[in-house]
Structure formats: C-alpha cells, structure tokens
Motif scaffolding. Structure first.
Motif: not given
Length: 317
Positions: A107-119, A121-128, A133-136
C-alpha cells in the motif's frame, strides 16, 4: 603592552595550528606514499579497490531489497491468490530472458510498481491501486516494463555505479587530503596572525580551500549526472522492450498517463514521495532518474503510428 601580549599570544596559537596541520599533512603523505610504493603495484591496488566497491554494491543491493520490502510492509502474493497475475507474468517471462519474479503487494502513497533483484531471483512490488486502476492490457504493459529492468539488470547496475562513484570520490579526497590540510593550516594561521581568527575563510588560503571543496563537489555532481543520464536512457529502453513484447505501445502510454493523473496533487495535498514543479526546471530534469512523462508518451504514440522503432535512437532527456 597588553595589546602586544595579546597579538603575540594569537601569533603563537597560529603557529601551533599551522604546525598541527602540517604534521597531519606529513603523516597523511607518508601513509599514501607507503601504500603507493609498497610491493603491491598500483594496478593491483586500484583493482582491489574496484573489486571492493563492486562487492559492497552487490551486498548493498541484495540487503537493500529486503530492507525496502520491510519498509513498505509488502505482502507476498502467492500463485493461489494471484493466479491471473502470475499467468500473465509467465507469458511475459516466456517471451523474455527472465524468470517469473515473486510478486509483493504494498500500500504505497502513490500508484507505483518496481522491480528488485536479478533476472533469476527477481521481486516485483505492485501498489494495490494498480490492480483496479489499470485495464488488463495497461497492467500487462507496466509488468513488461518492470520485467525489462530485471532482464537488463538495471537496478544492480545503478547500485554498482553509485558504489563505484562513492569509492572514486573517496579516493580523490584521500589523495588530496594532505594538500587540503596544508592549505587549511596556512589559512587558520593567517587568521590568527592578522588578529581575526574567525575570518580565516576570507584569506587567500581560505578561498583556495573553498575552491578545492568546490572542485570535489563538482566531481561528485558530474558523476551523479552521468548516472542519472544512464538511468533515463534505461527507462526509454524499458519502454521499448515492453512494446516489443506486448506489441501494444498505446497500452503503455495510457497506463503512464493514468498513473500520472492519479499521482498529481489535488486539493492542495501533495505526497511526500513526489515533488511537483521541480521537474520543470533544467536542474530538476538533469537530476531526475526518469525522463519527462510527455517525452515517454510521445515516443510510444509515434511508435504506434510510425514505422518500427529503432532502439538505437533513444534520446538523452
């Protein structure tokens, strides 16, 4: 007589300060000379420093990912609850040189998405908020953009660049430290000799010391700007890669515009995570890690309307 005694005392203090600074400068020179003239040749020494900077950067990136996830209070989304999202990710990763990352929802203060880690062992963080908000198609375009950062190891490269930059600036400071100490000693002594110790920075030696500090700051700023230029170019490259995979540049353009509109301050309330207005200044654009939103959207629209895009023509914004 009392005034003469005071002036002699101030002169003595100035001499003591000068001797102290000269002694420290001599000690620093001896240490630097010993290191340079040791059996380990200079190339090996520089190589060890670079290796240390890289290792430190890798460790910072790895542990920084864990720290960031904890600070965001992110919750892992498993395949049972996020089956649709993971199916979309599996399709995207099948088209890219990256493994399916672990997804966290925050639950971020702004709509956001970020990728962390490596190709691998990656981690994807998505704001709820992005989930509704977005279409498929728009959400898929954002996912592809973030996966491209993992595919190109952009986050790791940026972290290593900053680590090497700090190491380089530190080395320059250490090498110049004896000279800085000598100049500072003469500036302090000059202030005491003239009876105005508080104004030693206004002396010729004080101004020289200030110029040295400005040169070091200029080096730091120049290296930072180079890293930021690379970061903005990677954002353009990630947009292009996302379009290559999804084949829908307008979906990414719409997603960026939706996120931009929702992120803009309303009713006089501004998020502490975003500074509005600074992006319009030349300095703000130079220091920004992302290119202007208008430039990104315009490129995507041009790609949708024109011939296939040539990734080698990425502009420097």
């Amino acid at each position: 007589m009392r005034r003469l005694g005071l002036r002699l005392l101030m002169a003595a203090i100035g001499l003591l300060l000068l001797a102290l600074y000269l002694g420290l400068a001599a000690l620093g020179t001896v240490v630097i000379t010993t290191v340079v003239s040791s059996r380990t040749d200079l190339v090996t020494t520089v190589g060890l420093v670079v290796v240390f900077a890289v290792v430190f950067g890798v460790l910072s990136y790895r542990f920084g990912t864990t720290t960031l996830l904890a600070s965001l209070d992110a919750v892992e989304l498993d395949r049972e609850r996020g089956g649709g999202l993971y199916r979309r990710l599996d399709w995207l990763t099948a088209e890219m040189n990256v493994d399916t990352p672990t997804v966290f929802v925050a639950q971020m203060q702004l709509p956001n998405a970020m990728a962390l880690g490596t190709a691998r062992q990656g981690v994807l963080v998505v704001d709820r908020s992005l989930l509704w908000l977005l279409s498929p198609a728009e959400f898929e375009a954002i996912l592809a953009h973030e996966l491209s950062h993992l595919e190109s190891h952009d986050g790791l490269v940026q972290t290593l660049a900053y680590s090497v930059m700090r190491t380089l600036v530190g080395l320059v400071f250490v090498v110049s430290l004896p000279f800085v100490l000598v100049v500072t000693g003469f500036a302090q002594a000059f202030g005491w000799f003239t009876g105005r110790p508080a104004t030693w920075t206004d002396s010729p030696f004080g101004r020289l010391r200030e110029r040295i500090g400005q040169a070091l700051a200029l080096l730091l700023v120049a290296l930072t700007l180079l890293i930021r230029v690379h970061s903005r170019r990677r954002e353009f490259a990630a947009d292009d890669r996302a379009v290559d995979v999804t084949g829908d540049p307008l979906a990414l353009a719409r997603a960026l515009r939706r996120i931009e509109r929702v992120s803009q301050p309303t009713w006089g309330i501004r998020s502490p995570l975003t500074i509005y207005g600074s992006e319009e200044s030349s300095l703000g654009r130079l220091l920004s890690t992302h290119p202007p939103m208008d430039a990104r959207v315009e490129r995507l629209v041009e790609r949708a309307e024109g011939p296939p895009h040539d990734a080698t023509t990425i502009p420097i914004q």
